[in-house]
Design a protein around this motif. Structure first.
Motif, PDB file in Angstrom:
ATOM      1  N   ALA A 502       0.838  -1.198   0.000  1.00 16.49           N
ATOM      2  CA  ALA A 502       0.000   0.000   0.000  1.00 16.49           C
ATOM      3  C   ALA A 502       0.878   1.255   0.000  1.00 16.49           C
ATOM      4  CB  ALA A 502      -0.928   0.004   1.202  1.00 16.49           C
ATOM      5  N   THR A 503       0.314   2.354  -0.456  1.00 15.98           N
ATOM      6  CA  THR A 503       1.042   3.617  -0.508  1.00 15.98           C
ATOM      7  C   THR A 503       0.236   4.736   0.133  1.00 15.98           C
ATOM      8  OG1 THR A 503       0.134   4.273  -2.657  1.00 15.98           O
ATOM      9  CG2 THR A 503       2.167   2.957  -2.665  1.00 15.98           C
ATOM     10  N   THR A 504       0.931   5.770   0.536  1.00 14.97           N
ATOM     11  CA  THR A 504       0.317   7.036   0.930  1.00 14.97           C
ATOM     12  C   THR A 504       1.271   8.134   0.475  1.00 14.97           C
ATOM     13  OG1 THR A 504      -0.745   8.244   2.736  1.00 14.97           O
ATOM     14  CG2 THR A 504       1.359   7.159   3.241  1.00 14.97           C
ATOM     15  N   SER A 505       0.925   9.374   0.725  1.00 14.52           N
ATOM     16  CA  SER A 505       1.799  10.445   0.233  1.00 14.52           C
ATOM     17  C   SER A 505       1.676  11.679   1.106  1.00 14.52           C
ATOM     18  CB  SER A 505       1.477  10.784  -1.223  1.00 14.52           C
ATOM     19  OG  SER A 505       0.189  11.359  -1.324  1.00 14.52           O
ATOM     20  N   PHE A 506       2.669  12.546   1.000  1.00 15.46           N
ATOM     21  CA  PHE A 506       2.619  13.858   1.613  1.00 15.46           C
ATOM     22  C   PHE A 506       3.313  14.839   0.670  1.00 15.46           C
ATOM     23  CE2 PHE A 506       7.045  14.347   3.044  1.00 15.46           C
ATOM     24  CZ  PHE A 506       7.497  13.040   3.037  1.00 15.46           C
ATOM     25  N   GLY A 507       3.323  16.107   1.028  1.00 15.82           N
ATOM     26  CA  GLY A 507       3.942  17.096   0.156  1.00 15.82           C
ATOM     27  C   GLY A 507       4.633  18.186   0.951  1.00 15.82           C
ATOM     28  N   VAL A 508       5.574  18.883   0.306  1.00 15.37           N
ATOM     29  CA  VAL A 508       6.274  19.998   0.923  1.00 15.37           C
ATOM     30  C   VAL A 508       6.458  21.109  -0.105  1.00 15.37           C
ATOM     31  CG1 VAL A 508       7.529  18.534   2.564  1.00 15.37           C
ATOM     32  CG2 VAL A 508       8.583  19.089   0.354  1.00 15.37           C
ATOM     33  N   GLN A 509       6.668  22.310   0.405  1.00 13.77           N
ATOM     34  CA  GLN A 509       7.000  23.449  -0.448  1.00 13.77           C
ATOM     35  C   GLN A 509       8.275  24.075   0.083  1.00 13.77           C
ATOM     36  OE1 GLN A 509       3.766  25.985  -1.777  1.00 13.77           O
ATOM     37  NE2 GLN A 509       5.023  27.806  -1.558  1.00 13.77           N
ATOM     38  N   ALA A 510       9.155  24.528  -0.802  1.00 14.01           N
ATOM     39  CA  ALA A 510      10.434  25.090  -0.387  1.00 14.01           C
ATOM     40  C   ALA A 510      10.771  26.310  -1.213  1.00 14.01           C
ATOM     41  CB  ALA A 510      11.537  24.040  -0.518  1.00 14.01           C
ATOM     42  N   SER A 511      11.596  27.187  -0.641  1.00 13.11           N
ATOM     43  CA  SER A 511      12.137  28.334  -1.368  1.00 13.11           C
ATOM     44  C   SER A 511      13.599  28.063  -1.691  1.00 13.11           C
ATOM     45  CB  SER A 511      12.006  29.608  -0.530  1.00 13.11           C
ATOM     46  OG  SER A 511      12.801  29.512   0.645  1.00 13.11           O
ATOM     47  N   ARG A 512      14.138  28.791  -2.676  1.00 10.29           N
ATOM     48  CA  ARG A 512      15.523  28.604  -3.072  1.00 10.29           C
ATOM     49  C   ARG A 512      16.040  29.891  -3.710  1.00 10.29           C
ATOM     50  NH1 ARG A 512      14.182  24.405  -8.015  1.00 10.29           N
ATOM     51  NH2 ARG A 512      13.105  25.880  -9.371  1.00 10.29           N
ATOM     52  N   PRO A 513      17.342  30.060  -3.756  1.00  8.41           N
ATOM     53  CA  PRO A 513      17.890  31.262  -4.420  1.00  8.41           C
ATOM     54  C   PRO A 513      17.501  31.274  -5.902  1.00  8.41           C
ATOM     55  CG  PRO A 513      19.568  30.169  -3.083  1.00  8.41           C
ATOM     56  CD  PRO A 513      18.405  29.236  -3.151  1.00  8.41           C
ATOM     57  N   SER A 514      17.211  32.438  -6.410  1.00  9.52           N
ATOM     58  CA  SER A 514      16.823  32.559  -7.813  1.00  9.52           C
ATOM     59  C   SER A 514      17.907  31.996  -8.720  1.00  9.52           C
ATOM     60  CB  SER A 514      16.578  34.026  -8.159  1.00  9.52           C
ATOM     61  OG  SER A 514      16.184  34.167  -9.507  1.00  9.52           O
ATOM     62  N   GLY A 515      17.489  31.146  -9.659  1.00  9.54           N
ATOM     63  CA  GLY A 515      18.416  30.547 -10.601  1.00  9.54           C
ATOM     64  C   GLY A 515      18.988  29.221 -10.157  1.00  9.54           C
ATOM     65  N   ASN A 516      18.799  28.860  -8.874  1.00  7.56           N
ATOM     66  CA  ASN A 516      19.271  27.569  -8.355  1.00  7.56           C
ATOM     67  C   ASN A 516      18.212  26.522  -8.662  1.00  7.56           C
ATOM     68  OD1 ASN A 516      19.862  25.311  -6.761  1.00  7.56           O
ATOM     69  ND2 ASN A 516      20.862  26.558  -5.187  1.00  7.56           N
ATOM     70  N   THR A 517      18.484  25.610  -9.550  1.00  6.32           N
ATOM     71  CA  THR A 517      17.488  24.637  -9.991  1.00  6.32           C
ATOM     72  C   THR A 517      17.637  23.279  -9.317  1.00  6.32           C
ATOM     73  OG1 THR A 517      18.893  24.010 -11.862  1.00  6.32           O
ATOM     74  CG2 THR A 517      17.238  25.740 -12.238  1.00  6.32           C
ATOM     75  N   SER A 518      18.439  23.184  -8.270  1.00 12.53           N
ATOM     76  CA  SER A 518      18.597  21.918  -7.555  1.00 12.53           C
ATOM     77  C   SER A 518      17.292  21.533  -6.871  1.00 12.53           C
ATOM     78  CB  SER A 518      19.721  22.038  -6.514  1.00 12.53           C
ATOM     79  OG  SER A 518      20.944  22.366  -7.123  1.00 12.53           O
ATOM     80  N   VAL A 519      17.138  20.233  -6.636  1.00 10.69           N
ATOM     81  CA  VAL A 519      15.931  19.723  -5.972  1.00 10.69           C
ATOM     82  C   VAL A 519      16.351  18.764  -4.861  1.00 10.69           C
ATOM     83  CG1 VAL A 519      14.481  19.983  -8.011  1.00 10.69           C
ATOM     84  CG2 VAL A 519      15.716  17.842  -7.642  1.00 10.69           C
ATOM     85  N   PRO A 520      15.442  18.442  -3.918  1.00  6.87           N
ATOM     86  CA  PRO A 520      15.780  17.534  -2.823  1.00  6.87           C
ATOM     87  C   PRO A 520      16.214  16.162  -3.342  1.00  6.87           C
ATOM     88  CG  PRO A 520      13.783  18.725  -2.316  1.00  6.87           C
ATOM     89  CD  PRO A 520      14.100  19.023  -3.739  1.00  6.87           C
ATOM     90  N   SER A 521      16.978  15.443  -2.504  1.00  4.25           N
ATOM     91  CA  SER A 521      17.483  14.126  -2.889  1.00  4.25           C
ATOM     92  C   SER A 521      17.650  13.262  -1.646  1.00  4.25           C
ATOM     93  CB  SER A 521      18.830  14.271  -3.614  1.00  4.25           C
ATOM     94  OG  SER A 521      19.779  14.891  -2.757  1.00  4.25           O
TER      95      SER A 521
END
Length: 527
Positions: A502-521
């Motif tokens: 079975a699965t479930t899910s959650f979500g988050v929102q984050a800010s970052r410096p303009s132009g920084n396109t990195s994402v969580p890992s």
């Protein structure tokens, strides 16, 4: 002379008979702030939306939605932005609603986000679509509400504006003979954060020759506090105008709606609500599915909340009197037999019982614990229970419902104990998807948690790493803490128990410096 005058007066009266109002409302209609049926009985919508235009073969959804005690289904249609729904198709949809004793809110989705989203139609084009399928709708005023256009204007200003465009569409339909109750959605993608509908609703209502317009607000991230929800509902109460929550969800990429207040206030105020949506969502909002893959036996967290939770559909829905609801049949069904449990696992069980009988027909059954907590509803005399707590004794009983909305006496109570599972062993996985992003921030939704073990788990903890310079600004469906760049998310009370696979899910929102396109890992999952 007097007798001659009397005779002339009588003759004149024969030619000056009373004339009925040209646009008198028929069928479902507005009465003050209330929505009533032709016989004057109040009708409060309780239901969901079904994306028929994109999933035309999923017609079983109508019966499944009814089996969970809904009294209304809002049906997505298109006049050309997607594959058009023909006259015969619309007639079949109305027939399916009637077969399953549902009031049919038919909505044209072509208008969604006009002025902001490419390809969106105008409300005038939506009115033309309704006129093109008029033959499927005339005579169905007892069963059908016409929702002229879904979320007809985005966040950009357009000409004509919401009030003028809505007024023109209403009058166009009335001049073409539509006597149905008409539902109109708010601008700003339905959420009316600029109050275009709230502040112009009286003028729009008064422009309707039939005075038969219902206002629909969509409550997502804009309505994330009780104060905002109450203030909006109060405005329509003060104005004396009919309001329904035409769409809402339990979370959203634009914020976390306060669904508990939405539902509680709708119930206490006698307002209708329609959750979004049954199944088949995409584009990053799959979490709004109420059942998985159109399978009524696979209710999601959102589905369980909407249908079986506090102030939910099962507890508050009353069938329309046109189908035998209300008090037209005071005789309840016979008492069902004692439930029998089988297939017991650590998180579920199968229940069956001897069917009840009724003079107008049994339409479904509701299953409760001995404390009165709902465990679900079913159209047949059996049900598969899921999401139960391991090593717990359950005492359950069943009540039957008939076509008039009456409920039987409770069956004798049965007892069973779930197997121990604990959820403390075995593995789980987590994976995050960046749903949307902009120059200075992004939303990760969903972060999917999967139980990869062979036993049910009762909790989970997910960790992942934010890139340097990124800051968490919000979260939903989990308790989240941050230490440095490490984010730790733990389940809430309603989504910790996961059966194998079975699965479930959650979500988050984050800010970052303009132009920084990195994402969580580095997503990891543990108990």
């Amino acid at each position: 002379m007097r007798s001659l005058i009397t005779a002339l007066a009588c003759l004149l009266a024969m030619f000056v008979a009373p004339v009925a109002p040209a646009n008198a409302a028929v069928g479902i209609h507005v009465s003050g702030t209330k929505i009533v049926e032709a016989n004057g009985q109040e009708f409060v919508m309780r239901g969901t939306s079904h994306a028929h235009t994109w999933y035309p073969s999923q017609t079983k959804a109508f019966a499944d939605i009814k089996s969970l005690k809904a009294n209304t289904v809002r049906v997505v249609l298109s006049g050309g932005r997607w594959t058009p729904n023909s006259v015969s198709d619309v007639a079949n949809v109305v027939s399916l609603c009637k077969q399953n004793k549902l009031i049919c809110v038919l909505e044209n989705h072509d208008t969604t986000g006009y002025g902001e989203q490419s390809g969106a139609y105008t409300l005038d084009q939506a009115a033309n679509y309704w006129i093109s399928v008029k033959s499927a709708l005339v005579g169905q005023e007892d069963y059908v509400i016409v929702n002229i256009g879904n979320e007809p204007i985005g966040n950009n200003a357009v000409t004509p504006g919401w009030a003028a465009a809505t007024t023109a569409a209403i009058q166009k339909l009335r001049s073409n003979g539509f006597q149905h109750a008409l539902m109109v959605d708010a601008p700003n993608w339905g959420q009316d954060w600029q109050f275009g509908m709230r502040d112009n609703a009286r003028a729009v209502f008064d422009s309707d020759p039939a005075k038969n317009t219902i206002f629909s607000i969509h409550m997502y991230g804009v309505f994330d506090t009780a104060a905002e929800i109450n203030a909006y509902m109060d405005a329509f109460k003060t104005a004396g105008l009919p309001l329904v929550v035409g769409e809402f969800g339990f979370n959203h990429s634009d914020g976390n709606p306060d669904e508990d207040t939405i539902m509680a206030q709708a119930v206490s105020r006698g307002l209708g609500y329609l959750g979004w949506s049954w199944s088949g969502n995409g584009g990053g909002v799959e979490y709004l599915d109420q059942v998985t893959n159109f399978d009524v036996t696979q209710l999601t967290d959102w589905g369980r909340r909407l249908f079986n939770g506090a102030n939910g559909i099962a507890a508050t829905s009353k069938q329309a009197s046109i189908y035998g609801g209300g008090t037209t049949d005071p005789t309840p069904p016979s008492t069902p037999g004692t439930p029998s449990a089988s297939g017991i696992t650590s998180s579920g069980a199968n229940l069956s019982w001897t069917a009840a009988t009724d003079n107008v027909g049994v339409t479904g059954y509701d299953v409760y614990t001995s404390t009165g907590t709902s465990l679900g509803s079913t159209a047949t005399n059996s049900i598969t229970l899921t999401g139960l707590t391991p090593a717990t004794t359950y005492q359950v009983y069943v009540k039957a419902r008939d076509a008039a909305g009456n409920q039987s006496a409770a069956s004798p109570t049965a007892s069973f104990t779930t197997l121990s599972g604990g959820g403390t062993g075995g593995g789980c996985t987590a994976a995050g998807t960046v749903q949307s992003q902009w120059s200075t921030g992004y939303v990760v939704q969903p972060v999917t948690v999967t139980n990869t073990s062979t036993s049910t788990r009762s909790s989970w903890t997910v960790t992942f790493t934010l890139p340097v310079g990124h800051t968490l600004t919000g979260s939903w469906n989990a308790t989240v803490t941050v230490s440095g760049q490490t984010v730790t998310a733990k389940n809430l009370s309603y989504n910790g128990t996961l059966a194998p696979n079975a699965t479930t899910s959650f979500g988050v929102q984050a800010s970052r410096p303009s132009g920084n396109t990195s994402v969580p890992s580095g997503y990891t999952c543990a108990n």
